[in-house]
Write an enzyme that holds these catalytic residues in place. Structure first.
Site, PDB file in Angstrom:
ATOM      1  N   HIS A 226       0.855  -1.188   0.000  1.00 41.92           N
ATOM      2  CA  HIS A 226       0.000   0.000   0.000  1.00 41.92           C
ATOM      3  C   HIS A 226       0.889   1.237   0.000  1.00 41.92           C
ATOM      4  O   HIS A 226       0.802   2.097   0.867  1.00 41.92           O
ATOM      5  CB  HIS A 226      -0.956  -0.014   1.190  1.00 41.92           C
ATOM      6  CG  HIS A 226      -2.069  -0.995   1.030  1.00 41.92           C
ATOM      7  ND1 HIS A 226      -3.174  -0.733   0.250  1.00 41.92           N
ATOM      8  CD2 HIS A 226      -2.223  -2.247   1.514  1.00 41.92           C
ATOM      9  CE1 HIS A 226      -3.980  -1.791   0.274  1.00 41.92           C
ATOM     10  NE2 HIS A 226      -3.417  -2.723   1.026  1.00 41.92           N
TER      11      HIS A 226
ATOM     12  N   ALA B 165      -1.758  -2.315  -5.186  1.00 38.69           N
ATOM     13  CA  ALA B 165      -1.598  -1.170  -4.285  1.00 38.69           C
ATOM     14  C   ALA B 165      -0.121  -0.864  -4.004  1.00 38.69           C
ATOM     15  O   ALA B 165       0.274  -0.623  -2.867  1.00 38.69           O
ATOM     16  CB  ALA B 165      -2.353  -1.404  -2.970  1.00 38.69           C
TER      17      ALA B 165
ATOM     18  N   ARG C 179      12.464   3.239 -16.327  1.00 35.78           N
ATOM     19  CA  ARG C 179      13.518   4.012 -15.660  1.00 35.78           C
ATOM     20  C   ARG C 179      13.251   4.224 -14.179  1.00 35.78           C
ATOM     21  O   ARG C 179      14.047   4.858 -13.493  1.00 35.78           O
ATOM     22  CB  ARG C 179      13.705   5.362 -16.365  1.00 35.78           C
ATOM     23  CG  ARG C 179      14.356   5.225 -17.750  1.00 35.78           C
ATOM     24  CD  ARG C 179      14.477   6.550 -18.468  1.00 35.78           C
ATOM     25  NE  ARG C 179      13.172   7.127 -18.777  1.00 35.78           N
ATOM     26  CZ  ARG C 179      12.432   6.774 -19.839  1.00 35.78           C
ATOM     27  NH1 ARG C 179      12.872   5.840 -20.675  1.00 35.78           N
ATOM     28  NH2 ARG C 179      11.277   7.349 -20.060  1.00 35.78           N
TER      29      ARG C 179
ATOM     30  N   ASP D 128      -6.312 -15.127  -7.594  1.00 34.38           N
ATOM     31  CA  ASP D 128      -7.742 -15.361  -7.782  1.00 34.38           C
ATOM     32  C   ASP D 128      -8.222 -15.010  -9.186  1.00 34.38           C
ATOM     33  O   ASP D 128      -9.403 -15.175  -9.509  1.00 34.38           O
ATOM     34  CB  ASP D 128      -8.558 -14.575  -6.754  1.00 34.38           C
ATOM     35  CG  ASP D 128      -8.403 -13.062  -6.893  1.00 34.38           C
ATOM     36  OD1 ASP D 128      -7.538 -12.603  -7.657  1.00 34.38           O
ATOM     37  OD2 ASP D 128      -9.148 -12.336  -6.200  1.00 34.38           O
ATOM     38  N   GLY D 129      -7.316 -14.506 -10.046  1.00 37.15           N
ATOM     39  CA  GLY D 129      -7.694 -14.149 -11.396  1.00 37.15           C
ATOM     40  C   GLY D 129      -8.220 -12.737 -11.538  1.00 37.15           C
ATOM     41  O   GLY D 129      -8.458 -12.279 -12.664  1.00 37.15           O
TER      42      GLY D 129
ATOM     43  N   HIS E 197      -7.042 -10.034  -9.055  1.00 34.92           N
ATOM     44  CA  HIS E 197      -6.011  -9.117  -8.564  1.00 34.92           C
ATOM     45  C   HIS E 197      -4.819  -9.019  -9.497  1.00 34.92           C
ATOM     46  O   HIS E 197      -4.236  -7.945  -9.674  1.00 34.92           O
ATOM     47  CB  HIS E 197      -5.547  -9.551  -7.163  1.00 34.92           C
ATOM     48  CG  HIS E 197      -6.485  -9.172  -6.076  1.00 34.92           C
ATOM     49  ND1 HIS E 197      -7.636  -9.874  -5.816  1.00 34.92           N
ATOM     50  CD2 HIS E 197      -6.456  -8.145  -5.180  1.00 34.92           C
ATOM     51  CE1 HIS E 197      -8.273  -9.309  -4.791  1.00 34.92           C
ATOM     52  NE2 HIS E 197      -7.581  -8.252  -4.403  1.00 34.92           N
TER      53      HIS E 197
ATOM     54  N   ASP F  39      -5.968 -13.152   1.151  1.00 41.42           N
ATOM     55  CA  ASP F  39      -6.506 -11.809   1.415  1.00 41.42           C
ATOM     56  C   ASP F  39      -8.020 -11.909   1.584  1.00 41.42           C
ATOM     57  O   ASP F  39      -8.777 -11.028   1.159  1.00 41.42           O
ATOM     58  CB  ASP F  39      -6.137 -10.846   0.289  1.00 41.42           C
ATOM     59  CG  ASP F  39      -6.327  -9.375   0.674  1.00 41.42           C
ATOM     60  OD1 ASP F  39      -6.324  -9.071   1.884  1.00 41.42           O
ATOM     61  OD2 ASP F  39      -6.513  -8.537  -0.229  1.00 41.42           O
TER      62      ASP F  39
ATOM     63  N   ALA G  25     -11.890  -5.395  -3.135  1.00 44.07           N
ATOM     64  CA  ALA G  25     -11.957  -5.376  -1.676  1.00 44.07           C
ATOM     65  C   ALA G  25     -11.626  -6.752  -1.130  1.00 44.07           C
ATOM     66  O   ALA G  25     -12.492  -7.502  -0.668  1.00 44.07           O
ATOM     67  CB  ALA G  25     -13.349  -4.930  -1.205  1.00 44.07           C
ATOM     68  N   GLY G  26     -10.340  -7.113  -1.205  1.00 48.86           N
ATOM     69  CA  GLY G  26      -9.946  -8.436  -0.759  1.00 48.86           C
ATOM     70  C   GLY G  26     -10.516  -9.493  -1.686  1.00 48.86           C
ATOM     71  O   GLY G  26     -10.813  -9.236  -2.863  1.00 48.86           O
TER      72      GLY G  26
END
Length: 381
Positions: free
Chosen positions: A187, A212, A219, A240-241, A243, A266, A300-301
């Site tokens: 994050h 995140a 560069r 999970d396909g 993310h 997650d 969201a997760g």
């Protein structure tokens, strides 16, 4: 207890017709089954139980909302039938009061012997608002002495913290590392120099690689580039396909290898349930098939499970099953410093393992020597 597996994944690879003997929840012998007439035979592949180092919820529970021993136990039970036999319950960025309550509940859960709770993961609150994802901006803040004391409590067991290095003094990373806390970076909008500085200060890994965090460019390597280039750091990956694209996962796995890549879920509250709509701070998490988002479409997760992550690694990323299992068991155990007591089928390890059929479905499961009934998750006496 004695059992024989048709194929057993050991530290030296697959072994056929191997005897596993268990006493008091530990593996006390592993060897050929020539004269073991009193052992039960399982015509499956037997692999170590999975270890999830980033699990925010499951079974209808989100740790932030129900940071109690009962909630932690519910999360463990929800994920256990999908192969997770140990986990770090993960607290998303929240108030210091919620952090304190969660820490107290983790300590109690461990004291009360809730199986599989090896520690805790604090994902935040020392993050970048630019790369906050679904984390609530109102709780993102610099570290305080109280928070450092909470995270550094040895009674918590194994502790991870995810932070953005550009928002935290290098001295804090050094202090946490010296206290035994596993510092992961995420994050974050940090540049490559800031990431390298954090690794030099003691950070050991990266939270949900690619998501995140500052991307790799020609560069400016960003956090992603440094993560892929650093030989000794670990990376969590949500397979999970949604993310990360499978091809991107393949690239990352080739760069890091199974010894440094860790499959994570997650997972949020809907994992292991049929829930399609749950509360989340001042918004909601909506389920669209197997994808979780807020109403504005922000990821969201996930509702991913560890056995699905292993299957996806094999089918999408063309990873050998032994390597996929390593990324779900042996590698996280090594990261946590628990490689001698879990994450492998070997003498001295906890008797946490599962039987997989040819479709990689879980047919039987043991957690710390107790056989678990997969339908209702109650121990089989």
């Amino acid at each position: 207890m004695k059992l024989i597996g048709k194929q057993v994944l050991t530290p030296s690879g697959w072994q056929r017709d191997l005897l596993i003997e268990v006493t008091a929840g530990r593996i006390v012998a592993v060897g050929q089954a020539d004269s073991a007439a009193d052992a039960d035979y399982y015509p499956f592949k037997i692999v170590p139980g999975f270890i999830d180092i980033q699990v925010n919820g499951g079974g209808g529970v989100l740790l932030n909302q129900q940071c109690s021993v009962d909630a932690i136990s519910t999360m463990m039970q929800a994920h256990r039938r999908f192969g997770t036999t140990a986990m770090l319950p993960t607290l998303i960025t929240d108030s210091v009061e919620v952090m304190a309550r969660t820490a107290a509940s983790i300590v109690k859960a461990r004291e009360q012997g809730v199986a599989g709770i090896v520690g805790v993961h604090f994902e935040g609150p020392w993050l970048s608002t630019v790369r906050k994802g679904v984390h609530s901006e109102q709780f993102i803040r610099p570290p305080t002495d109280r928070e450092l004391a909470i995270i550094s409590d040895p009674a918590l067991g194994k502790v991870m913290v995810t932070l953005a290095p550009e928002t935290v003094p290098v001295s804090v990373i050094q202090t946490l590392s010296q206290a035994g806390v596993l510092v992961f970076l995420g994050h974050s909008n940090a540049n490559a120099a800031e990431v390298e500085q954090a690794l030099d200060a003691g950070a050991v890994g990266f939270t949900h690689l690619f998501n995140a965090m500052s991307p790799m460019q020609s560069r400016e390597p960003g956090m992603v580039g440094v993560a892929l280039a650093s030989a000794h750091s670990y990376c969590g990956l949500i397979l999970d396909g949604f993310h990360v694209a499978p091809q991107t996962c393949q690239v990352a796995m080739r760069a890091k290898g199974p010894e440094r890549m860790i499959l994570v879920t997650d997972a949020m509250a809907p994992a292991g349930t049929e829930l399609n709509d749950v509360e989340f701070f001042d918004t909601r998490i909506l389920r669209h098939g197997n994808k979780l988002t807020t109403p504005d479409g922000t990821l969201a997760g996930s509702c991913l499970t560890m056995i699905e992550a292993v299957r996806n690694a094999v089918s999408w990323c063309r990873v050998d099953l032994a390597d996929a299992v390593a990324m779900a068991s042996t590698t996280p155990a090594t990261l946590l410093g628990l490689q001698d007591t879990m994450g492998q089928i070997a003498v001295g390890s906890a008797a946490s393992f599962l039987c997989l059929d040819e479709n990689l479905s879980i047919r039987h499961l043991w957690q710390q020597g107790t056989k678990i009934e997969l339908n209702d998750q109650e121990p089989v006496e």
